[in-house]
Design a protein around this motif. Structure first.
Motif, PDB file in Angstrom:
ATOM      1  N   LEU A 183     -73.193  34.801  62.825  1.00  0.00           N
ATOM      2  CA  LEU A 183     -72.197  33.881  62.275  1.00  0.00           C
ATOM      3  C   LEU A 183     -72.654  32.454  62.540  1.00  0.00           C
ATOM      4  N   PRO A 184     -72.436  31.540  61.589  1.00  0.00           N
ATOM      5  CA  PRO A 184     -72.905  30.157  61.777  1.00  0.00           C
ATOM      6  C   PRO A 184     -72.136  29.446  62.880  1.00  0.00           C
ATOM      7  N   ILE A 185     -72.865  28.708  63.708  1.00  0.00           N
ATOM      8  CA  ILE A 185     -72.258  27.945  64.789  1.00  0.00           C
ATOM      9  C   ILE A 185     -72.107  26.472  64.398  1.00  0.00           C
ATOM     10  N   LYS A 186     -72.998  25.992  63.542  1.00  0.00           N
ATOM     11  CA  LYS A 186     -72.905  24.600  63.101  1.00  0.00           C
ATOM     12  C   LYS A 186     -71.571  24.372  62.397  1.00  0.00           C
ATOM     13  N   GLY A 187     -70.867  23.331  62.819  1.00  0.00           N
ATOM     14  CA  GLY A 187     -69.581  23.035  62.221  1.00  0.00           C
ATOM     15  C   GLY A 187     -68.421  23.774  62.847  1.00  0.00           C
ATOM     16  N   ALA A 188     -68.697  24.654  63.814  1.00  0.00           N
ATOM     17  CA  ALA A 188     -67.625  25.386  64.487  1.00  0.00           C
ATOM     18  C   ALA A 188     -66.917  24.462  65.488  1.00  0.00           C
ATOM     19  N   PRO A 189     -65.739  24.851  65.981  1.00  0.00           N
ATOM     20  CA  PRO A 189     -65.059  24.031  67.003  1.00  0.00           C
ATOM     21  C   PRO A 189     -65.944  23.801  68.225  1.00  0.00           C
ATOM     22  N   SER A 190     -65.671  22.727  68.927  1.00  0.00           N
ATOM     23  CA  SER A 190     -66.516  22.331  70.060  1.00  0.00           C
ATOM     24  C   SER A 190     -66.611  23.417  71.120  1.00  0.00           C
ATOM     25  N   VAL A 191     -65.512  24.129  71.369  1.00  0.00           N
ATOM     26  CA  VAL A 191     -65.544  25.170  72.399  1.00  0.00           C
ATOM     27  C   VAL A 191     -66.480  26.299  72.002  1.00  0.00           C
ATOM     28  N   VAL A 192     -66.562  26.596  70.713  1.00  0.00           N
ATOM     29  CA  VAL A 192     -67.486  27.631  70.250  1.00  0.00           C
ATOM     30  C   VAL A 192     -68.931  27.180  70.441  1.00  0.00           C
TER      31      VAL A 192
END
Length: 373
Positions: A310-319
């Protein structure tokens, strides 16, 4: 070194006498490699069942049906009379998608051609993407050819010489094979989780059962004895990691563009970090239950938060923070870089981070053991 050797011999004898450890170290990795290899050996998804609703039943619509049937990833298993029937087949799980060719297909109404409708189940993202790609490719190709032929029959000059051209080049995995992609994710993640659980079990059975003094007496105790305790587990897991790489690169022919030795060394460090970190959690907390729970939390979630699935770029900061905190993220980044042929200098920092995880885990393990003593 004599303490490390004594601890390693003692641990190896314990492994040979323990059916659970033998199962975890030999049967589980071997079965996982065989199962995953068998599941993904065909590489790409094929013959996914789809339904067709041809309301036009003309020569042009039959050409479209033939084009869809010719796609290797698709298998037309039902020719239905209505969209309602196709929708029922989809909801019951008999087909993954359906195509509706309208009764006025090929005719111009209000200045537009009647659209061909495609419906697919996107609950399963991988299957849905394959269906969308193959059906869209078939429909687009046939509709374009038929539109150009119809224009020429009307005496219109059709030329695409001035139209912008698009060239698509698929790099590194032109076959769109799930074997290369998923095995590169699943196998290291499985060994990562197994190593974490073994790290808990290895120290928990000694230090929670009142056997600490006996262990110190038989091995001499100290840092070297603690390192020797982990050696048999790391060696056996490293052999399974080597077997996986030999299978994927040697037998299946997936090319490692970068350094295979560097990637293997990084995977060994990742396994060592898993053993040491989980052992440290167990020794510091003095509870195997907490150690197993924490291991399942950080190693069990590693694949989902690594950025590989799953893409992490653009996810919430905690992710993003949690992804960067996991050792598996840095190993996977290094591994994929090396598969693509990146220079070693690009991945020196991920390798250094893995080494830091190892050292931190060993330091806290030793501190927890000494504090318990």
């Amino acid at each position: 070194m004599s303490r490390a050797a004594a601890a390693a011999r003692r641990e190896l004898q314990a492994i040979l006498r323990s059916p659970p450890l033998l199962t975890a170290l030999f049967l589980v990795p071997g079965f996982a490699i065989l199962l995953i290899a068998a599941m993904l050996s065909r590489g790409a998804l094929e013959a996914l069942p789809v339904a067709l609703v041809d309301a036009a039943e003309t020569q042009t619509s039959r050409a479209l049906v033939s084009a869809i049937s010719a796609q290797s990833g698709l298998s037309v298993t039902a020719a239905l009379a209505s969209e309602a029937e196709a929708d029922a087949q989809l909801r019951q799980g008999h087909v993954w998608a359906y195509v509706v060719i309208p009764s006025d297909y090929g005719k111009i109404s209000s200045g537009q051609l009647a659209p061909v409708r495609i419906a697919y189940n996107a609950t399963y993202l991988s299957v849905g993407s394959v269906l969308e790609r193959d059906i869209s490719r078939a429909v687009t190709g046939v509709v374009t050819e038929q539109a150009m032929a119809a224009a020429e029959r009307r005496g219109l000059q059709v030329s695409d010489a001035r139209l912008p051209q698009v060239q698509v080049h698929v790099l590194f995995n032109p076959e769109a094979s799930f074997e290369w992609y998923l095995q590169a994710l699943i196998q290291p993640a499985m060994l990562h989780l197994l190593a974490a659980c073994l790290g808990v079990y290895a120290v928990g059975r000694e230090f929670e059962d009142g056997m600490l003094e006996r262990w110190r007496r038989e091995t001499g105790g100290g840092m070297m004895a603690l390192l020797g305790k982990f050696v048999p587990y790391l060696v056996i897991l490293s052999l399974w990691a080597a077997a996986w790489m030999v299978w994927l690169v040697g037998f299946r022919g997936w090319r490692m563009g970068g350094s295979l030795a560097f990637t293997y060394g990084a995977q060994v460090m990742m396994l060592a970090a898993s053993l040491a970190l989980s052992a440290a959690i167990t020794l510091v907390s003095r509870r195997s239950g907490l150690g197993f729970s924490a291991s399942a939390f950080y190693a069990g979630s590693a694949l989902a938060y690594s950025g590989g699935s799953l893409p992490i770029k653009g996810a919430p900061s905690v992710v993003v923070w949690w992804s960067e905190a996991l050792p598996f993220t840095h190993y996977l980044r290094l591994q994929m870089d090396q598969f693509l042929g990146s220079p070693l200098a690009v991945d020196l920092w991920p390798a250094a981070l893995l080494l830091i995880y190892v050292l931190v885990g060993i330091a806290f393990s030793f501190w927890g053991a000494e504090r318990r003593a």
